[in-house]
Design an enzyme around this catalytic site. Structure first.
Site, short mmCIF file in Angstrom:
data_model
loop_
_atom_site.label_atom_id
_atom_site.label_comp_id
_atom_site.label_asym_id
_atom_site.label_seq_id
_atom_site.Cartn_x
_atom_site.Cartn_y
_atom_site.Cartn_z
N HIS A 65 1.14 5.68 0.47
CA HIS A 65 0.59 6.99 0.85
C HIS A 65 0.71 7.92 -0.35
O HIS A 65 1.78 7.99 -0.96
CB HIS A 65 1.45 7.64 1.93
CG HIS A 65 1.30 7.07 3.30
ND1 HIS A 65 2.23 7.32 4.28
CD2 HIS A 65 0.35 6.31 3.86
CE1 HIS A 65 1.86 6.72 5.40
NE2 HIS A 65 0.73 6.09 5.17
N GLU A 109 -9.70 2.81 6.40
CA GLU A 109 -8.70 2.15 7.23
C GLU A 109 -8.51 2.87 8.56
O GLU A 109 -8.26 2.24 9.58
CB GLU A 109 -7.37 2.13 6.46
CG GLU A 109 -6.18 1.66 7.25
CD GLU A 109 -4.92 1.63 6.39
OE1 GLU A 109 -4.64 0.58 5.80
OE2 GLU A 109 -4.24 2.67 6.29
N SER A 162 1.82 -0.04 5.25
CA SER A 162 0.46 0.54 5.20
C SER A 162 0.63 2.03 5.04
O SER A 162 0.23 2.86 5.84
CB SER A 162 -0.34 0.17 6.44
OG SER A 162 0.40 0.34 7.60
N GLU A 201 -3.55 5.50 -0.11
CA GLU A 201 -4.19 6.20 1.00
C GLU A 201 -3.74 7.65 1.01
O GLU A 201 -2.57 7.95 0.82
CB GLU A 201 -3.77 5.54 2.31
CG GLU A 201 -4.23 6.29 3.56
CD GLU A 201 -3.69 5.71 4.86
OE1 GLU A 201 -2.61 5.10 4.85
OE2 GLU A 201 -4.36 5.87 5.88
N GLN A 238 0.84 -1.21 0.00
CA GLN A 238 0.00 0.00 0.00
C GLN A 238 0.87 1.25 0.00
O GLN A 238 1.95 1.24 0.59
CB GLN A 238 -0.88 0.02 1.27
CG GLN A 238 -1.82 1.20 1.34
CD GLN A 238 -2.28 1.52 2.78
OE1 GLN A 238 -1.70 2.33 3.48
NE2 GLN A 238 -3.33 0.83 3.21
N ASP A 297 5.09 2.62 7.93
CA ASP A 297 4.44 3.72 7.23
C ASP A 297 4.74 5.09 7.82
O ASP A 297 4.10 6.07 7.46
CB ASP A 297 2.92 3.50 7.26
CG ASP A 297 2.39 3.44 8.67
OD1 ASP A 297 3.17 3.11 9.59
OD2 ASP A 297 1.20 3.74 8.87
N GLN A 327 -4.89 -2.48 10.49
CA GLN A 327 -3.60 -1.84 10.23
C GLN A 327 -2.90 -1.72 11.57
O GLN A 327 -3.41 -1.04 12.47
CB GLN A 327 -3.79 -0.46 9.61
CG GLN A 327 -2.50 0.36 9.64
CD GLN A 327 -2.65 1.78 9.10
OE1 GLN A 327 -1.88 2.20 8.26
NE2 GLN A 327 -3.62 2.52 9.59
#
Lengths: 217, 557, 172
Positions: B147, B225, B366, B174, B145, B339, B300
């Site tokens: 950002h 999330e 994440s 995200e 995933q 993350d 998460q």
């Protein structure tokens, strides 16, 4: 940016003293130290009716146990700048001390709910701040300043100014967001330490108190 | 302290990056300890008539809200006595024993208490934790995933970066905001950019809970999330929720056919000053169990935004891997952190990622920052886009599937440009402040927000507010894109909207392939039972990973 | 034979339930769904439809463009949630099935009201009576029995743990 050596030493010394002596955590705000401000409690904070006021909420340890932010901005300077920002927009400021939570969002929301304009500001001892509006969800906000190591006096002034503009129904340009990805590895552990000190003064049953602030010197 | 003569060696060491990191000794009384606090409760359970009447040394009448919730909704009481009678060591060995199938571990761990889960982890070293992850993660194929954020909340740049992230292989993207009121535009930029980069990309907007649900219902995001849970009652309440409100929220998402996962992480409770003297990992075990009890498919965790706290204390990074493992052992999807900026030291940064990268997780990061970290509005990620070639090299060095693939400059430029043009078209269709050709051009070739101009923020914010007020939906966006000739993106948006009719991606660990097919723990379950089993990289995928564009080919010389 | 009987019993139960509240989820053909039916979109598209009754495979860009499919079509039905609950159960995930069944009940609650109820369930937002009122509304207005019980349970917990409105010195 200089890591506040003095602050760390002070906190660690206090922690060690507590651990060694098993001294109980203080149950209310201790006596004021030299912070450049004198705060006097004036009784339970009431809901304001003046649409031209902004309410600022601080924690029990603000200006008492702690006297400056995580990057050594004196608490007197923090308030002086916020007040100046609000006043230069022609609005009034009222200060409350929140005891039932040390969560900056809830503090600011509390301030907003008591504010005649519906706009409030929350400030933690380490500097973390929020501008809030009473009709928003507590964990939402108008503007959030989560990275305490990046907040300098001018940012506090801009926070005060923008809060006042929201109170007047304007849509100001948000205070430019600062972002330092390396603040966390350096400061977060320390911030946790500080917050645990701050949180020791929480009294879930004590209502917010209105305080008057006098600047020294 | 008197000034002494200094060792040159020590002066050199003090100037190394690692010395800029905060390191702090344990403070047990307030819970500033990663694992195994002497204040953690001792594991115990008593079940009467199918109800837990005592857990971890506390009787039911004294349960706080979290304890009552996990006792009633998370713990499988029909297995509890069998599972709890095993020692922590025995259970830890089952986690790494290739002869004990995942299903059997899952059956027993679903009946453990928080203190027992923390106790099992305390028996394991970091390599054993990684071995167990390889076996216990829910879905067989690992993924990643990203950002996608911007210090200026620049909508055109966000769309371009979203397209590039999707093209590079991130299955989820995200965003969050610098200014909260920009949120609807950020969501729109990721929705469009994500489908440009690769149809099927899942996008989300990390914001206040009620707002997240609202834009999800509209079809401006595909999942959620940032639905946080905490390990002590008082911090949960400071987070403005309870296990009941959060569970209701989870059902609300599912009722609209929307995927979601919860978020938690070690250190949040002590960071908020209310860990009640418990260790970070014990409190995290309670969070994982709340998630399980709520019937949410995934979590998460991996400290997330509090990484500086476990990162500063002894055994903290081991605790973070352990919390990922607890999540997998409870049969939940895990988006496993990595993350947030964690260290000034490149060596520490890489080492922190190894426990998730080598075994593989459902989402190794994440949030891998798909932008330079100065644009990362989650306050920076452990890896950013400027590290991406290092990441591709590591996949190749170790023959590990980290979810990314090498890409060419041309295809990246093309995808970024298309996404920027699609945003331009949408802004014009909806009557938002215009996006100029120059802005499209700058976003196409930019590395970060320093390379693009500044938009008229108050005007953008007004338009973003209008987008919410007028109730613009994902279907409106699809229609407008089709009208403006972006039929392929429009079709991808409709395909994404269809996911919420079938509900296939509500199942555990789901991601969506380009043709709309959902892969999850149901049709791609982890079957690892030792060498030669579990995820086996296909020849095609290995060729892709091998082909980093800057490698010298022997035949070219 | 044994399997036939089970299916028969399941069918009878379903019919009885349907008669009781008039809207129980219909039986997918061949009894309960399992992981073998998953993903439904490619393996069982014929049993999926939109809340307005549009067949799943007719939800296309063309249908959106000519107005045959609207935003309201792109929503899950209680029937599809029940199918996914059965699939989750067959994969050994009891709690997920429970969540999906609560969700099936909530499909009937309008967006605005769902957001309001969520906010009212947050700590220090509602009195015990207000929470009981919400439970009543969920049960009678929307037939959401499981969710109603869940909200009633929250009222008990909030009372015991002082999480109701008025339990804070400053909640106003």
């Amino acid at each position: 940016m200089q890591l506040s050596q003095e602050l760390i030493q002070k906190v660690i010394a206090e922690v060690l003293a507590e651990v060694m002596n098993g001294a109980p955590a203080p149950s209310s705000a201790p006596e004021a130290e030299v912070s450049g401000i004198v705060c006097t409690e004036k009784g339970k904070a009431a809901r304001g009716t003046d649409p031209r006021e902004v309410v600022v909420a601080v924690t029990p340890a603000f200006g008492t146990t702690f006297t400056k932010t995580i990057v050594d901005v004196p608490h007197a300077e923090v308030l002086r700048q916020i007040f100046a920002g609000i006043e230069e927009e022609g609005l009034r400021v009222r200060v409350i001390r929140v005891y039932h939570t040390a969560d900056v969002a809830f503090m600011a929301h509390q301030a907003a709910k008591l504010s005649g304009s519906g706009i409030g500001i929350g400030v933690l001892s380490r500097g973390t701040s929020i501008i809030h509006q009473k009709d928003l969800n507590p964990l939402s906000n108008l503007e959030l300043f989560p990275q305490s190591p990046l907040l300098d006096p001018l940012t506090f002034r801009a926070i005060g100014k923008n809060a006042a503009k929201y109170a007047k129904g304007e849509q100001p340009t948000p205070v430019p967001t600062k972002n330092d990805p390396m603040a966390r590895p350096r400061y977060q552990g320390l911030a946790a330490l500080l917050h645990n000190k701050e949180a020791r003064f929480i009294d879930r049953n004590k209502a917010p108190m209105e305080i008057s602030v006098t600047f020294e010197g | 302290m008197a000034q002494q003569k200094r060792s040159k060696r020590f002066e050199v060491l003090e100037n190394r990056a690692v010395h800029k990191d905060g390191f702090i000794g344990e403070w047990i009384d307030v819970g500033l300890i990663a694992m195994g606090s002497p204040n953690d409760p001792k594991p115990s359970i008593k079940v009467q008539n199918g109800k837990v009447v005592e857990m971890d040394g506390k009787t039911r009448a004294n349960f706080d809200m979290i304890e009552q919730f996990v006792a009633d909704y998370s713990i499988d009481t029909s297995v509890a006595e069998e599972a709890m009678s095993k020692s922590c060591l025995e259970l830890a060995r089952m986690l790494v024993d290739i002869n004990v199938p995942r299903d059997e571990v899952r059956r027993l761990f679903g009946a453990l208490t928080p203190a027992k889960l923390a106790g099992v982890m305390a028996e394991m070293n970091i390599v054993e934790i990684m071995m167990a992850m390889q076996k216990m993660r829910c879905r067989q194929t690992p993924a990643n995933q990203a950002h996608v954020t911007s210090a200026k909340d620049h909508p055109v740049l966000l769309a371009a970066d979203a397209a590039e992230a999707a093209l590079r292989g991130f299955v989820e993207i995200e965003t969050t905001v610098g200014v909260v009121r920009y949120a609807p535009f950020n969501a729109l930029a990721l929705l469009i950019g994500g489908q440009v980069g690769r149809p099927g990309t899942l996008s989300q907007d990390a914001l206040e809970e009620a707002f997240e649900l609202q834009i999800g219902m509209r079809g401006l995001t595909a999942y959620a999330e940032t639905v946080s849970v905490y390990g002590t009652e008082s911090v949960f309440v400071d987070g403005d929720d309870t296990p009941w409100s959060k569970s209701f929220l989870a059902s609300a998402y599912a009722s609209r056919g929307l995927k979601m996962r919860f978020t938690s992480g070690t250190g949040s409770e002590v960071q908020m000053g209310a860990a009640e003297g418990r260790s970070m990992l014990y409190l995290e075990a309670r969070c994982v169990m709340v998630t399980k009890g709520a019937g949410v498919q995934g979590l998460q965790n991996g400290s997330i935004s509090c990484i500086g706290v476990p990162g500063a204390v002894p055994s903290g990074i081991r605790a973070i891997a352990a919390e990922n493992l607890i999540t997998m052992a409870l049969d939940l999807e895990v988006a496993s952190g990595n993350d947030q900026t964690f260290s000034h030291s490149d060596l520490r940064r890489v080492a922190r990622t190894i426990p998730q990268f080598f075994p593989g997780t459902d989402l190794i990061f994440s949030g891998y920052s798909a932008t330079p970290n100065y644009d990362n509005m989650f306050a920076g990620s452990n890896w950013d886009i400027e590290d991406v070639d290092d990441y591709l090299a590591l996949q190749r060095d170790f023959r590990v599937d980290g979810g990314l693939k090498p890409v060419s400059e041309d295809e990246v430029i093309a995808a970024r440009n298309k996404a920027a043009r699609a945003m331009q078209a949408i802004f014009e269709e909806f009557g938002f402040p215009p996006i100029t050709d120059e802005e499209v051009e700058l976003a196409t070739y930019a590395n970060g927000s320093k390379d693009v101009g500044t938009r008229n923020v108050p005007e953008d914010l007004k338009a973003a507010e209008r987008l919410m007020k007028e109730g613009v939906t994902g279907i409106d966006v699809a229609k407008a894109l089709a009208k403006r000739g972006f039929r392929d993106i429009a079709a991808a948006l409709v395909m994404m909207m269809k996911q919420r009719v079938s509900g296939d991606y509500l199942q555990t660990s789901a991601w969506i392939a380009s043709d709309g097919t959902v892969y999850s723990a149901v049709n791609d379950p982890n079957t690892y039972q030792g060498p030669g089993t579990g995820y086996q990289m296909s020849e095609e995928r290995w060729n892709e990973i091998k082909a980093i564009p800057w490698a010298v080919n022997p035949e070219d010389i | 034979m044994a399997q036939m009987n089970e299916q028969l019993v399941a069918e009878v139960v379903r019919q009885v339930l349907q008669n009781m509240n008039g809207k129980a989820a219909p039986a997918p053909k061949g009894g309960k769904l399992t992981a073998a039916d998953y993903p439904l979109a490619s393996k069982r598209p014929e049993i999926l439809k939109s809340p307005k009754g549009t067949p799943f495979n007719e939800l296309t860009l063309e249908a959106v463009e000519n107005g045959k499919a609207t935003f309201e079509d792109f929503r899950i039905t209680p029937e599809a949630l029940e199918m996914q609950a059965q699939i989750a159960e067959s994969a050994g995930r009891r709690q997920i099935a429970q969540n999906l069944r609560r969700a099936a009940e909530l499909t009937k609650v309008p967006d605005e009201r769902i957001l309001e109820i969520y906010n009212l369930l947050r700590p220090h937002r509602s009195t015990k009576e207000e929470l009981e009122g919400i439970a009543e509304e969920l049960e009678t207005k929307f037939g959401a029995k499981v969710c109603a019980a869940f909200v009633r349970e929250s009222a008990e917990v909030y009372a015991r743990r002082k999480l109701l409105r008025g339990d804070l010195p400053s909640s106003d």
